[in-house]
Design a protein around this motif. Structure first.
Motif, PDB file in Angstrom:
ATOM      1  N   GLU A 282      59.682 -45.157  88.204  1.00 35.43           N
ATOM      2  CA  GLU A 282      60.076 -46.255  89.108  1.00 35.43           C
ATOM      3  C   GLU A 282      59.195 -46.357  90.343  1.00 35.43           C
ATOM      4  O   GLU A 282      59.174 -47.408  91.009  1.00 35.43           O
ATOM      5  CB  GLU A 282      61.541 -46.102  89.516  1.00 35.43           C
ATOM      6  CG  GLU A 282      61.889 -44.805  90.229  1.00 35.43           C
ATOM      7  CD  GLU A 282      62.348 -43.708  89.277  1.00 35.43           C
ATOM      8  OE1 GLU A 282      63.026 -42.770  89.750  1.00 35.43           O
ATOM      9  OE2 GLU A 282      62.026 -43.790  88.078  1.00 35.43           O
TER      10      GLU A 282
ATOM     11  N   GLU B 144      56.327 -52.780  90.260  1.00 33.48           N
ATOM     12  CA  GLU B 144      55.833 -53.777  91.213  1.00 33.48           C
ATOM     13  C   GLU B 144      56.894 -54.073  92.270  1.00 33.48           C
ATOM     14  O   GLU B 144      58.067 -54.247  91.965  1.00 33.48           O
ATOM     15  CB  GLU B 144      55.453 -55.068  90.488  1.00 33.48           C
ATOM     16  CG  GLU B 144      54.245 -54.928  89.572  1.00 33.48           C
ATOM     17  CD  GLU B 144      52.974 -54.558  90.345  1.00 33.48           C
ATOM     18  OE1 GLU B 144      52.838 -55.021  91.504  1.00 33.48           O
ATOM     19  OE2 GLU B 144      52.151 -53.802  89.805  1.00 33.48           O
ATOM     20  N   ARG B 145      56.464 -54.124  93.536  1.00 34.57           N
ATOM     21  CA  ARG B 145      57.382 -54.403  94.637  1.00 34.57           C
ATOM     22  C   ARG B 145      56.836 -55.534  95.480  1.00 34.57           C
ATOM     23  O   ARG B 145      55.610 -55.700  95.581  1.00 34.57           O
ATOM     24  CB  ARG B 145      57.564 -53.152  95.501  1.00 34.57           C
ATOM     25  CG  ARG B 145      58.408 -52.080  94.859  1.00 34.57           C
ATOM     26  CD  ARG B 145      58.605 -50.910  95.805  1.00 34.57           C
ATOM     27  NE  ARG B 145      57.723 -49.805  95.453  1.00 34.57           N
ATOM     28  CZ  ARG B 145      57.700 -48.647  96.086  1.00 34.57           C
ATOM     29  NH1 ARG B 145      58.490 -48.463  97.118  1.00 34.57           N
ATOM     30  NH2 ARG B 145      56.897 -47.685  95.709  1.00 34.57           N
TER      31      ARG B 145
ATOM     32  N   ARG C  83      55.423 -55.712 101.789  1.00 38.52           N
ATOM     33  CA  ARG C  83      56.260 -55.225 102.875  1.00 38.52           C
ATOM     34  C   ARG C  83      55.493 -55.314 104.191  1.00 38.52           C
ATOM     35  O   ARG C  83      54.260 -55.185 104.200  1.00 38.52           O
ATOM     36  CB  ARG C  83      56.678 -53.781 102.595  1.00 38.52           C
ATOM     37  CG  ARG C  83      57.596 -53.628 101.399  1.00 38.52           C
ATOM     38  CD  ARG C  83      57.698 -52.186 100.920  1.00 38.52           C
ATOM     39  NE  ARG C  83      56.473 -51.747 100.258  1.00 38.52           N
ATOM     40  CZ  ARG C  83      56.331 -50.580  99.643  1.00 38.52           C
ATOM     41  NH1 ARG C  83      57.346 -49.732  99.622  1.00 38.52           N
ATOM     42  NH2 ARG C  83      55.204 -50.256  99.061  1.00 38.52           N
TER      43      ARG C  83
ATOM     44  N   GLU D 265      56.486 -47.395 102.603  1.00 37.81           N
ATOM     45  CA  GLU D 265      55.380 -46.892 101.793  1.00 37.81           C
ATOM     46  C   GLU D 265      55.125 -45.423 102.108  1.00 37.81           C
ATOM     47  O   GLU D 265      55.229 -44.991 103.256  1.00 37.81           O
ATOM     48  CB  GLU D 265      54.114 -47.698 102.069  1.00 37.81           C
ATOM     49  CG  GLU D 265      52.923 -47.285 101.214  1.00 37.81           C
ATOM     50  CD  GLU D 265      51.643 -48.043 101.542  1.00 37.81           C
ATOM     51  OE1 GLU D 265      50.769 -48.128 100.664  1.00 37.81           O
ATOM     52  OE2 GLU D 265      51.520 -48.540 102.685  1.00 37.81           O
TER      53      GLU D 265
ATOM     54  N   ASP E 165      52.536 -43.482  97.149  1.00 35.60           N
ATOM     55  CA  ASP E 165      52.281 -44.804  96.575  1.00 35.60           C
ATOM     56  C   ASP E 165      50.788 -45.112  96.623  1.00 35.60           C
ATOM     57  O   ASP E 165      50.275 -45.856  95.784  1.00 35.60           O
ATOM     58  CB  ASP E 165      53.040 -45.874  97.376  1.00 35.60           C
ATOM     59  CG  ASP E 165      54.540 -45.634  97.366  1.00 35.60           C
ATOM     60  OD1 ASP E 165      55.113 -45.506  96.270  1.00 35.60           O
ATOM     61  OD2 ASP E 165      55.132 -45.559  98.459  1.00 35.60           O
TER      62      ASP E 165
END
Length: 511
Positions: free
Chosen positions: A259, A263-264, A267, A292, A474
């Motif tokens: 997870e 894709e996010r 931010r 992040e 990340d």
């Protein structure tokens, strides 16, 4: 690993070793045998009794029950000096050097060379120390330098070397690599190999599981003060070792959750750095989004810890730093905290905690105004507030009145993180967040870091363990010689790619 003669009498035999403290049985009938030239890994979570056993073997504390034999003869030591006279030496996790003495005085101790009538021969002492420093990779250190001016990892190498030079019959290593660089760890490996070749038996404790497989012939597993498993190192793997330590199966520690790479949406930027320059940093440009986790990787001396300290207001700088789009001037740690930036330092015992104070007092230190009323502390309210943090962060202790110095490394580290999280962080900088922390606590700290990121905190993780960086980040940023030399997405990062980027930049700089 060198073979040992199984028919020879044991060099050291400990039987039925038991140690009790109020409300706790630290060791319960533990047995251990060592043979000449053998290396045994002592494995277990924090609180399992590993360090207690080493302290008993080294004469630092006395067992309540049990016997110790050297070459078949019973022994009982009244002090560490007596144990050392019998050839039993402990290299402890804590750095043991005298800050106010010179490097030569620390290295040579009672064996400082003397002239006629007892005067110390300082020239001869410097020569002897110089020879030893060169042999352990500390050629850059002057024998006459005050030891307190050395870096933490140089002090650690010094404390190791001053024991190793005595060529003990049994060398007990308790977390010797906790503050060492990769190159220094290689030199330690070489020192251990030399000791073993001379017949010294080794007992080794580490939280870096790979070191057990690199160094030891067999592993002995302790859990809750009892010996629960023993195996040849070649007959067990890392997962099996972890399962025996914690008594249950544990998800692979460094396995990256799927997870993390989903894709996010974009931010907002929480931390923006432009042209950050100090005595050791050159033109750092860096952005970290809210939520992040950015890993900072690089070789020792690349500037990672300097970057961490500068962001926490510890060093003067040129350039621009902004938090949530607002420029900030970080002339001190207090200003950094007011801006929402917090640092979990590499050396938590010296810089992150007051070990003589309680859990509650340490937790409340940055936030006491929020817990107080009219500038007056409210002990009941402070205790209730601290208990909430203890439960949230999984700090294992009887109560928040427990002295921080009595806790395991993992629980101490949770306090350092929790005290900053309680203030409503925007940026959290973690410098070696799991140094000296066992595998179970390491997994818990990873969950804490990821939960803070999920709440919108921007996180910078500095770690010499590349697997840790690749597990958490990340995005991975690589440093060399005080500069950012490249970056990659966390899911694309490999140990080989990070190392190649750091070394390539180093070579270009040398040219």
């Amino acid at each position: 690993m060198s073979a040992t003669d199984a028919t020879a009498p044991p060099l050291l035999r400990a039987t039925g070793i038991t140690k009790r403290y109020p409300g706790v049985r630290a060791l319960d009938g533990v047995a251990l045998e060592l043979r000449n030239g053998e290396a045994v890994g002592l494995v277990g979570e924090n609180g399992s009794g590993k360090s207690t056993l080493l302290k008993i073997l080294a004469g630092r504390i006395a067992p309540d029950e049990g016997t110790i034999e050297i070459d078949g003869a019973p022994v009982r030591w009244s002090s560490p000096a007596r144990a050392l006279d019998s050839g039993i030496a402990l290299i402890a996790q804590e750095v043991h050097v005298q800050d106010e003495l010179s490097v030569a005085e620390n290295l040579l101790g009672q064996q400082l060379p003397r002239r006629r009538f007892g005067a110390i021969d300082w020239s001869a002492a410097a020569r002897s120390a110089r020879e030893l420093l060169d042999s352990i990779g500390l050629a850059h250190v002057s024998p006459t330098l005050r030891t307190g001016r050395l870096s933490l990892h140089d002090q650690q190498m010094l404390s190791i070397a001053k024991v190793v030079r005595l060529r003990p019959r049994v060398a007990l290593f308790d977390e010797p690599t906790s503050s060492l660089t990769a190159a220094e760890i290689e030199r330690l490996y070489a020192m251990i190999a030399q000791l073993r070749a001379g017949g010294t038996a080794i007992v080794y404790i580490t939280h870096r599981l790979q070191e057990y497989f690199d160094l030891t012939d067999r592993v002995v597993v302790l859990r809750d003060g009892q010996l629960v498993a023993e195996s040849a190192t070649t007959e067990i793997d890392e997962n099996g070792l972890v399962e025996r330590m914690v008594g249950r199966r544990l998800v692979r520690l460094f396995e990256r959750p799927a997870e993390k790479d989903a894709e996010r949406p974009p931010r907002p930027t929480a931390l923006r750095v432009r042209g950050l320059t100090t005595r050791t940093l050159r033109g750092i440009d860096l952005e970290v989004a809210a939520g992040e986790i950015v890993g900072i990787a690089g070789q020792a001396g690349c500037g990672r810890s300097s970057l961490a300290g500068t962001l926490f207001g510890q060093w003067p700088y040129d350039g621009e730093i902004a938090v949530d789009g607002a420029p900030v001037a970080l002339g001190s740690a207090a200003r950094a905290v007011r801006a929402g930036i917090a640092l979990v330092p590499e050396d938590r015992k010296r810089q992150g905690l007051v070990l003589s104070m309680s859990i509650a007092e340490n937790l409340a230190m940055p936030s006491w105004r929020d817990v107080a009323r009219g500038g007056v502390r409210r002990p009941a309210a402070e205790t209730a507030w601290a208990e909430g943090l203890r439960e949230r962060f999984g700090i294992r202790a009887v109560s928040v009145a427990t002295v921080a110095g009595a806790l395991s490394g993992g629980n101490q580290q949770k306090i350092v993180i929790a005290k900053w999280a309680a203030r409503g962080l925007r940026v959290l900088v973690l410098d070696e967040p799991t140094r000296g922390v066992d595998v179970g606590a390491k997994a818990e700290i990873y969950r804490i870091v990821e939960s803070l990121a999920a709440e919108g905190v921007a996180v910078l993780v500095i770690s010499s363990e590349l697997h840790e960086v690749m597990r958490l980040a990340d995005r991975v940023v690589v440093m060399a010689h005080g500069e950012l030399v490249g970056e990659m997405r966390g899911r694309d990062a490999t140990e080989e790619a990070i190392t190649a980027m750091a070394f390539a930049a180093g070579k270009e700089s040398e040219v």
